[in-house]
Design a protein around this motif. Structure first.
Motif, PDB file in Angstrom:
ATOM      1  N   MET A 142       0.828  -1.195   0.000  1.00 40.34           N
ATOM      2  CA  MET A 142       0.000   0.000   0.000  1.00 40.34           C
ATOM      3  C   MET A 142       0.871   1.257   0.000  1.00 40.34           C
ATOM      4  O   MET A 142       1.962   1.258   0.572  1.00 40.34           O
ATOM      5  CB  MET A 142      -0.906   0.036   1.235  1.00 40.34           C
ATOM      6  CG  MET A 142      -1.872  -1.130   1.363  1.00 40.34           C
ATOM      7  SD  MET A 142      -3.182  -1.133   0.125  1.00 40.34           S
ATOM      8  CE  MET A 142      -4.188   0.228   0.696  1.00 40.34           C
ATOM      9  N   VAL A 143       0.360   2.330  -0.630  1.00 40.12           N
ATOM     10  CA  VAL A 143       1.023   3.629  -0.578  1.00 40.12           C
ATOM     11  C   VAL A 143      -0.045   4.712  -0.587  1.00 40.12           C
ATOM     12  O   VAL A 143      -1.108   4.549  -1.211  1.00 40.12           O
ATOM     13  CB  VAL A 143       2.009   3.817  -1.756  1.00 40.12           C
ATOM     14  CG1 VAL A 143       1.291   3.798  -3.095  1.00 40.12           C
ATOM     15  CG2 VAL A 143       2.818   5.098  -1.596  1.00 40.12           C
ATOM     16  N   GLY A 164       3.397   0.998   3.002  1.00 37.46           N
ATOM     17  CA  GLY A 164       3.273  -0.194   3.828  1.00 37.46           C
ATOM     18  C   GLY A 164       3.746  -1.409   3.049  1.00 37.46           C
ATOM     19  O   GLY A 164       3.322  -1.626   1.909  1.00 37.46           O
ATOM     20  N   ARG A 165       4.646  -2.195   3.659  1.00 40.68           N
ATOM     21  CA  ARG A 165       5.247  -3.326   2.957  1.00 40.68           C
ATOM     22  C   ARG A 165       4.899  -4.644   3.640  1.00 40.68           C
ATOM     23  O   ARG A 165       4.474  -4.688   4.795  1.00 40.68           O
ATOM     24  CB  ARG A 165       6.769  -3.166   2.871  1.00 40.68           C
ATOM     25  CG  ARG A 165       7.227  -1.985   2.012  1.00 40.68           C
ATOM     26  CD  ARG A 165       8.749  -1.970   1.868  1.00 40.68           C
ATOM     27  NE  ARG A 165       9.225  -0.843   1.094  1.00 40.68           N
ATOM     28  CZ  ARG A 165       9.377  -0.832  -0.231  1.00 40.68           C
ATOM     29  NH1 ARG A 165       9.065  -1.910  -0.924  1.00 40.68           N
ATOM     30  NH2 ARG A 165       9.827   0.228  -0.852  1.00 40.68           N
ATOM     31  N   SER A 211       1.839  -0.757  -5.980  1.00 41.72           N
ATOM     32  CA  SER A 211       0.808   0.053  -5.351  1.00 41.72           C
ATOM     33  C   SER A 211       0.954   1.486  -5.843  1.00 41.72           C
ATOM     34  O   SER A 211       2.075   2.000  -5.974  1.00 41.72           O
ATOM     35  CB  SER A 211       0.951  -0.010  -3.831  1.00 41.72           C
ATOM     36  OG  SER A 211      -0.050   0.754  -3.203  1.00 41.72           O
ATOM     37  N   LEU A 212      -0.173   2.152  -6.110  1.00 42.01           N
ATOM     38  CA  LEU A 212      -0.173   3.470  -6.728  1.00 42.01           C
ATOM     39  C   LEU A 212      -0.980   4.461  -5.910  1.00 42.01           C
ATOM     40  O   LEU A 212      -1.952   4.091  -5.252  1.00 42.01           O
ATOM     41  CB  LEU A 212      -0.796   3.403  -8.133  1.00 42.01           C
ATOM     42  CG  LEU A 212      -0.255   2.375  -9.116  1.00 42.01           C
ATOM     43  CD1 LEU A 212      -1.141   2.340 -10.358  1.00 42.01           C
ATOM     44  CD2 LEU A 212       1.181   2.687  -9.481  1.00 42.01           C
ATOM     45  N   VAL A 217       5.021   2.101  -6.036  1.00 44.95           N
ATOM     46  CA  VAL A 217       5.933   1.396  -5.149  1.00 44.95           C
ATOM     47  C   VAL A 217       5.736  -0.102  -5.310  1.00 44.95           C
ATOM     48  O   VAL A 217       4.653  -0.632  -5.052  1.00 44.95           O
ATOM     49  CB  VAL A 217       5.704   1.782  -3.673  1.00 44.95           C
ATOM     50  CG1 VAL A 217       6.767   1.138  -2.795  1.00 44.95           C
ATOM     51  CG2 VAL A 217       5.721   3.283  -3.500  1.00 44.95           C
ATOM     52  N   ALA A 218       6.792  -0.789  -5.754  1.00 44.84           N
ATOM     53  CA  ALA A 218       6.831  -2.243  -5.761  1.00 44.84           C
ATOM     54  C   ALA A 218       8.026  -2.620  -4.891  1.00 44.84           C
ATOM     55  O   ALA A 218       7.923  -2.765  -3.687  1.00 44.84           O
ATOM     56  CB  ALA A 218       6.955  -2.781  -7.175  1.00 44.84           C
ATOM     57  N   TYR A 219       9.211  -2.771  -5.492  1.00 47.04           N
ATOM     58  CA  TYR A 219      10.453  -2.830  -4.718  1.00 47.04           C
ATOM     59  C   TYR A 219      10.975  -1.404  -4.526  1.00 47.04           C
ATOM     60  O   TYR A 219      11.335  -0.999  -3.429  1.00 47.04           O
ATOM     61  CB  TYR A 219      11.506  -3.663  -5.466  1.00 47.04           C
ATOM     62  CG  TYR A 219      11.154  -5.106  -5.638  1.00 47.04           C
ATOM     63  CD1 TYR A 219      11.210  -5.985  -4.539  1.00 47.04           C
ATOM     64  CD2 TYR A 219      10.772  -5.622  -6.864  1.00 47.04           C
ATOM     65  CE1 TYR A 219      10.893  -7.314  -4.697  1.00 47.04           C
ATOM     66  CE2 TYR A 219      10.460  -6.950  -7.020  1.00 47.04           C
ATOM     67  CZ  TYR A 219      10.523  -7.807  -5.941  1.00 47.04           C
ATOM     68  OH  TYR A 219      10.207  -9.119  -6.095  1.00 47.04           O
ATOM     69  N   ASP A 220      11.076  -0.673  -5.622  1.00 45.35           N
ATOM     70  CA  ASP A 220      11.590   0.686  -5.606  1.00 45.35           C
ATOM     71  C   ASP A 220      10.451   1.681  -5.378  1.00 45.35           C
ATOM     72  O   ASP A 220       9.271   1.366  -5.547  1.00 45.35           O
ATOM     73  CB  ASP A 220      12.267   1.011  -6.948  1.00 45.35           C
ATOM     74  CG  ASP A 220      13.422   0.080  -7.254  1.00 45.35           C
ATOM     75  OD1 ASP A 220      14.033  -0.433  -6.300  1.00 45.35           O
ATOM     76  OD2 ASP A 220      13.704  -0.137  -8.441  1.00 45.35           O
ATOM     77  N   VAL A 221      10.827   2.889  -5.016  1.00 42.01           N
ATOM     78  CA  VAL A 221       9.888   4.011  -4.943  1.00 42.01           C
ATOM     79  C   VAL A 221      10.116   4.885  -6.160  1.00 42.01           C
ATOM     80  O   VAL A 221      11.225   5.373  -6.383  1.00 42.01           O
ATOM     81  CB  VAL A 221      10.105   4.832  -3.651  1.00 42.01           C
ATOM     82  CG1 VAL A 221       9.202   6.062  -3.661  1.00 42.01           C
ATOM     83  CG2 VAL A 221       9.837   3.978  -2.420  1.00 42.01           C
TER      84      VAL A 221
END
Length: 395
Positions: A79-80, A91-92, A371-372, A384-388
Motif C-alpha cells: 500500500m502507498v 506499507g510493505r 501500489s499506486l 511502489v513495488a520494490y523501488d519508490v
C-alpha cells in the motif's frame, strides 16, 4: 495488447531516480502466486537447509560451503498513500510502515524519514493518511493502528485499535464528512465493512456491515476481501470485493442501495476501485484473451452501466493478467487514470467521453504489480513495488 497502443514512456516526476533497491529475493504475496504461509514454508526450509549444510561440510573440504539464507526480507510494497504535497507513506509485506519525502535541491531520491513496524510483524495490508498528522494502518488480524503527530515532525508511538477477529485484517479504507461527523470506513478480509467515527486521532466503532455475496464468482480463490472502498454521495459508500460484487451501502443504516456483479462472466475478484463524479474504475484480473482487467462504469442510484473496458497486457500469450491497483484522478480539466499490472508495468491514460484510452506506460518492477497513489495537489503519481518511483500525472 490494449485496444489503443500506448505511445509515450513516462517521464520522471521530477527526475529523482529510485531509492537503493531492496533485497529482491522475497516472495510476492497475492492470490496469483500463493500465500504468505507458502513463503514462510520457504524460509523454514531454507533455514533447515542452512543448518544441514553447516553440519555436513567437514573442515578442510575442497568444496566451498554453499550458503542459504536463514531468512529473506519481504521487500514488496502492498500500500502507498500521499500524506501531503511532498510526503507519502508506504506499507510493505515485511511489516514496515515508512514515511518518505520527495527530493529537494541537492538530493537525488525520495528520502526516508521514519519507519514503524506493525505490532506482530504482519504484512501491511492497509495504510492511509487520514490527514497530514494521522496515518491509519493494519496492525494485525484484529487490530488497526493510528500513527499520529502534533506538528510537522516525527510521528509518535502508534495507538492500537482492536476489533473482533471475526472481521479479519483490514484491506481498504475511505473517509468523508457527513452530518457533522468525520467518518472512516474500513474494508476487511472476511467480507465486512466497519464504520468508525473519528475524533482527531481516535476512532470509535459505530457498526459492522456484512457485504459478503450470496453468490460469489466461480474463482479458484474463494476470497471475500473488501479490496476497494470509495465514498460516493451522502452517506453512501461503494465497495468492491474479491467475491465479485460491487455494493452501494449506507454507513448510517447498513442497508444496501444496490448490489451488482462487475461482469456477468467474471472469474476473478476485484482488487481496487476508484470513483470521480459518478464514474467508477474497477480493477481485477483478466482470464483469457476475451476478458478485461480494467473497467469503467457510470454509477447511479439504479446501479452500474458499463461505458468502457481494457485488457492491459503486453504479452498476449499469458493465460491471465492481474491488475493490482488503479486510480481515477483529475488533471488539467481532464479525468485521467493510472493502473498497475503483474507484468511489472504501470499504465496511464485519459477518459474521453466515457472511454478509457491509454497514452503512456512505464516499467515499475521486474515482475508483479505496484501500489499506486496520485497526489491531489501536484498530480504526481507514486508507484511502489520494490523501488519508490515518482511520475507525472499527464496533461
Amino acid at each position: 495488447m490494449p485496444s489503443r497502443q500506448p505511445v509515450t514512456p513516462f517521464p520522471s516526476w521530477p527526475p529523482y531516480g529510485n531509492i537503493p533497491k531492496a533485497h529482491r529475493e522475497g516472495y510476492w504475496f497475492n492470490e496469483l502466486v500463493g500465500t504468505f504461509e507458502a513463503s514462510m514454508k520457504y524460509l523454514w526450509l531454507a533455514l533447515l537447509t542452512s543448518l544441514v549444510l553447516g553440519h555436513s561440510t567437514q573442515p578442510g573440504s575442497s568444496q566451498p560451503l554453499e550458503l542459504r539464507p536463514a531468512s529473506t526480507e519481504f521487500a514488496r510494497a502492498q500500500m502507498v498513500d500521499w500524506i501531503d504535497s511532498e510526503t507519502f507513506v508506504v506499507g510493505r509485506w515485511d511489516g514496515s510502515v515508512s514515511v518518505f519525502r520527495t527530493q529537494r535541491a541537492g538530493e537525488w531520491t525520495p528520502v526516508l524519514l521514519q519507519t514503524q513496524a506493525t505490532a506482530g510483524g504482519a504484512g501491511v495490508e492497509l495504510v492511509v493518511a487520514l490527514d497530514e498528522r494521522t496515518i491509519l494502518y493494519s496492525n494485525g488480524e484484529n487490530e488497526l493502528a493510528l500513527w499520529g503527530r502534533t506538528g510537522k515532525g516525527a510521528f509518535d508511538a502508534p495507538l492500537p485499535i482492536g476489533y473482533d477477529v471475526t472481521y479479519g485484517v483490514a484491506n481498504s479504507a475511505t473517509q468523508f464528512h457527513y452530518l457533522g461527523d468525520d467518518l472512516v470506513v474500513t474494508g476487511h478480509a472476511n467480507g465486512f465493512a466497519l464504520v468508525w467515527k473519528r475524533n482527531y486521532q481516535s476512532l470509535t466503532l459505530l457498526r459492522a456491515v456484512d457485504l459478503k455475496s450470496a453468490n460469489p464468482i466461480p474463482s479458484p480463490y474463494p476470497l471475500k476481501n473488501i479490496r476497494g472502498l470509495a465514498a460516493w454521495k451522502g452517506d453512501l459508500v461503494l465497495s468492491g470485493s474479491e467475491d465479485g460484487d460491487i455494493v452501494a451501502f449506507s454507513v448510517t443504516t447498513g442497508k444496501e442501495r444496490f448490489r451488482q456483479r462487475y461482469s456477468a462472466t467474471a472469474q476473478r475478484g476485484i482488487n481496487a476501485i476508484s470513483e470521480i463524479d459518478g464514474q467508477l474504475l474497477v480493477v481485477n484480473c483478466s482470464v483469457g484473451a476475451a476478458d478485461k482487467n480494467l473497467w469503467l462504469y457510470e454509477v447511479t442510484d439504479a446501479g452500474l452501466t458499463l461505458t468502457s473496458s481494457l485488457n492491459l497486457i503486453r504479452d498476449a500469450t499469458r493465460p491471465q493478467v492481474f491488475d493490482f491497483d488503479g486510480d481515477l484522478f483529475e488533471a488539467h480539466g481532464k479525468v485521467r487514470f493510472v493502473a498497475s499490472t503483474e507484468e511489472g508495468l504501470m499504465w496511464r491514460g485519459v477518459v474521453k467521453a466515457g472511454v478509457l484510452e491509454v497514452d503512456a506506460f512505464a516499467t515499475v518492477a521486474p515482475s508483479g504489480g505496484a501500489s499506486l497513489d496520485v497526489n491531489d495537489t501536484t498530480g504526481g503519481i507514486v508507484a511502489v513495488a520494490y523501488d519508490v518511483m515518482l511520475f507525472e500525472g499527464g496533461n
